[in-house]
Write an enzyme that holds these catalytic residues in place. Structure first.
Site, PDB file in Angstrom:
ATOM      1  N   GLU A 282       0.872  -1.259   0.004  1.00  0.00           N
ATOM      2  CA  GLU A 282       0.055   0.101   0.053  1.00  0.00           C
ATOM      3  C   GLU A 282       0.836   1.396   0.002  1.00  0.00           C
ATOM      4  O   GLU A 282       2.023   1.339   0.589  1.00  0.00           O
ATOM      5  CB  GLU A 282      -1.147   0.052   1.235  1.00  0.00           C
ATOM      6  CG  GLU A 282      -2.287  -0.299   1.190  1.00  0.00           C
ATOM      7  CD  GLU A 282      -3.073   0.934   0.605  1.00  0.00           C
ATOM      8  OE1 GLU A 282      -2.526   1.821  -0.186  1.00  0.00           O
ATOM      9  OE2 GLU A 282      -4.196   0.892   0.306  1.00  0.00           O
ATOM     10  N   ASP A 283       0.271   2.438  -0.375  1.00  0.00           N
ATOM     11  CA  ASP A 283       0.934   3.571  -0.446  1.00  0.00           C
ATOM     12  C   ASP A 283       0.753   4.244   1.020  1.00  0.00           C
ATOM     13  O   ASP A 283       1.737   4.686   1.737  1.00  0.00           O
ATOM     14  CB  ASP A 283       0.581   4.477  -1.358  1.00  0.00           C
ATOM     15  CG  ASP A 283      -1.020   4.661  -1.667  1.00  0.00           C
ATOM     16  OD1 ASP A 283      -1.672   4.064  -0.516  1.00  0.00           O
ATOM     17  OD2 ASP A 283      -1.501   5.299  -2.303  1.00  0.00           O
TER      18      ASP A 283
ATOM     19  N   ASP B 152      -4.347   5.250   6.571  1.00  0.00           N
ATOM     20  CA  ASP B 152      -4.811   6.373   7.079  1.00  0.00           C
ATOM     21  C   ASP B 152      -5.672   5.726   8.109  1.00  0.00           C
ATOM     22  O   ASP B 152      -5.097   5.310   9.275  1.00  0.00           O
ATOM     23  CB  ASP B 152      -5.560   7.302   5.902  1.00  0.00           C
ATOM     24  CG  ASP B 152      -5.979   8.523   6.509  1.00  0.00           C
ATOM     25  OD1 ASP B 152      -5.797   8.841   7.785  1.00  0.00           O
ATOM     26  OD2 ASP B 152      -6.757   9.361   5.997  1.00  0.00           O
TER      27      ASP B 152
ATOM     28  N   PHE C  95      -2.457  15.659   4.760  1.00  0.00           N
ATOM     29  CA  PHE C  95      -2.672  14.874   3.431  1.00  0.00           C
ATOM     30  C   PHE C  95      -1.518  15.255   2.658  1.00  0.00           C
ATOM     31  O   PHE C  95      -1.157  16.201   2.148  1.00  0.00           O
ATOM     32  CB  PHE C  95      -4.021  15.716   2.654  1.00  0.00           C
ATOM     33  CG  PHE C  95      -4.342  14.913   1.497  1.00  0.00           C
ATOM     34  CD1 PHE C  95      -5.556  14.063   1.808  1.00  0.00           C
ATOM     35  CD2 PHE C  95      -3.908  15.087   0.256  1.00  0.00           C
ATOM     36  CE1 PHE C  95      -5.958  13.293   0.721  1.00  0.00           C
ATOM     37  CE2 PHE C  95      -4.527  14.567  -0.767  1.00  0.00           C
ATOM     38  CZ  PHE C  95      -5.440  13.615  -0.608  1.00  0.00           C
TER      39      PHE C  95
ATOM     40  N   ARG D 291       0.801  12.329  -8.601  1.00  0.00           N
ATOM     41  CA  ARG D 291       1.391  10.956  -8.172  1.00  0.00           C
ATOM     42  C   ARG D 291       2.785  10.663  -8.726  1.00  0.00           C
ATOM     43  O   ARG D 291       3.690  10.090  -7.832  1.00  0.00           O
ATOM     44  CB  ARG D 291       0.518  10.133  -9.308  1.00  0.00           C
ATOM     45  CG  ARG D 291      -0.729   9.945  -8.615  1.00  0.00           C
ATOM     46  CD  ARG D 291      -1.443   8.524  -9.165  1.00  0.00           C
ATOM     47  NE  ARG D 291      -2.927   8.472  -9.410  1.00  0.00           N
ATOM     48  CZ  ARG D 291      -3.462   8.038  -8.366  1.00  0.00           C
ATOM     49  NH1 ARG D 291      -2.744   7.519  -7.134  1.00  0.00           N
ATOM     50  NH2 ARG D 291      -4.823   7.958  -8.219  1.00  0.00           N
TER      51      ARG D 291
HETATM   52  P1  5GP Z   1      -7.815   4.395   4.656  1.00  0.00           P
HETATM   53  O1  5GP Z   1      -8.439   5.588   5.502  1.00  0.00           O
HETATM   54  O2  5GP Z   1      -8.978   3.466   4.356  1.00  0.00           O
HETATM   55  O3  5GP Z   1      -6.782   3.903   5.486  1.00  0.00           O
HETATM   56  O4  5GP Z   1      -7.220   5.050   3.258  1.00  0.00           O
HETATM   57  C1  5GP Z   1      -7.892   5.018   2.050  1.00  0.00           C
HETATM   58  C2  5GP Z   1      -7.160   5.481   1.049  1.00  0.00           C
HETATM   59  O5  5GP Z   1      -7.234   6.803   1.204  1.00  0.00           O
HETATM   60  C3  5GP Z   1      -5.730   5.286   0.874  1.00  0.00           C
HETATM   61  O6  5GP Z   1      -5.420   4.091   0.374  1.00  0.00           O
HETATM   62  C4  5GP Z   1      -5.045   6.287  -0.007  1.00  0.00           C
HETATM   63  O7  5GP Z   1      -5.491   6.205  -1.206  1.00  0.00           O
HETATM   64  C5  5GP Z   1      -6.337   7.677   0.440  1.00  0.00           C
HETATM   65  N1  5GP Z   1      -5.454   8.472   1.488  1.00  0.00           N
HETATM   66  C6  5GP Z   1      -5.534   8.422   2.858  1.00  0.00           C
HETATM   67  N2  5GP Z   1      -4.814   9.549   3.186  1.00  0.00           N
HETATM   68  C7  5GP Z   1      -4.334  10.111   2.156  1.00  0.00           C
HETATM   69  C8  5GP Z   1      -3.334  11.050   1.965  1.00  0.00           C
HETATM   70  O8  5GP Z   1      -2.862  11.637   3.030  1.00  0.00           O
HETATM   71  N3  5GP Z   1      -3.018  11.395   0.840  1.00  0.00           N
HETATM   72  C9  5GP Z   1      -3.562  10.833  -0.387  1.00  0.00           C
HETATM   73  N4  5GP Z   1      -3.347  11.258  -1.582  1.00  0.00           N
HETATM   74  N5  5GP Z   1      -4.195   9.949  -0.163  1.00  0.00           N
HETATM   75  C10 5GP Z   1      -4.823   9.315   0.959  1.00  0.00           C
END
Ligand code: 5GP
Length: 177
Positions: A97-98, A101, A150, A163
């Site tokens: 994963e990148d 969050d 973010f 990206r």
């Molecule tokens: P989760 O809240 O389920 O961990 O995050 C889901 C998705 O939200 C991540 O895989 C990512 O694509 C996007 N995301 C969450 N935080 C960030 C952030 O700080 N920057 C960006 N660009 N995407 C985010």
């Protein structure tokens, strides 16, 4: 009209060095196990490309896409937008994963994939946000823990922009009218 700046958070050289270290740990942990390395689309692809070029063990590459149902946060449902091509039964799985969050999407994805009887599931993420989570996530490999901002770059987008940035930056909205 949105007006923002991107402030640098993590330098490219620092990211490259850390990815090398993470790859070394994965090599050590999965030697002889031929894991499935599944890149979580879309954002995980740049981290994965660098990670895999630093790994020396045998692995099977695959891709998976998932999204949470918008507006139904508590429903526990996710939609697989691109499924794995490889059968999971008895195999070790590493999800790449990148960023983690809230971790909710990955949490639901892991629960869904567990039903396919993998030998194990672990998560390798480039970034982990420093926030409270009230569930367990198997984040065994993490590049950097970051503050709750973010971020963009290294595969991460802001409305499909940025990206390709070769570093991690965060969006600073201070200039917004
Ligand atoms: P989760 O809240 O389920 O961990 O995050 C889901 C998705 O939200 C991540 O895989 C990512 O694509 C996007 N995301 C969450 N935080 C960030 C952030 O700080 N920057 C960006 N660009 N995407 C985010």
């Amino acid at each position: 009209m949105a007006n923002y700046e991107i402030k640098k958070l993590i330098e490219r050289s620092e990211i490259e060095k850390r990815i090398g270290e993470v790859a070394e740990t994965i090599d050590r942990d999965y030697e002889g196990k031929n894991p499935i390395v599944a890149v979580v689309l879309k954002g995980g692809f740049i981290f994965a490309a660098d990670l895999l070029r630093n790994m020396h063990i045998r692995f099977t590459l695959d891709f998976i896409g998932a999204s949470s149902y918008i507006g139904k946060e508590s429903s526990g449902d996710i939609k697989i937008t691109k499924d794995l091509d490889t059968p999971l039964s008895g195999r070790h799985l590493i999800l790449v994963e990148d960023i983690v969050d809230t971790g909710l999407t990955l949490h639901k994805l892991c629960r869904l994939l567990e039903q396919r009887d993998p030998a194990s599931i672990s998560i390798a993420t480039l970034l982990l946000k420093e926030i409270e989570r009230d569930f367990e996530l198997p984040v065994e490999y993490c590049g950097f823990t970051i503050p709750n901002k973010f971020v963009v770059g290294f595969g991460l987008d802001y409305s499909e922009r940025h990206r390709g940035l070769p570093y991690i930056g965060y969006i600073d909205m201070k200039g917004q009218e």
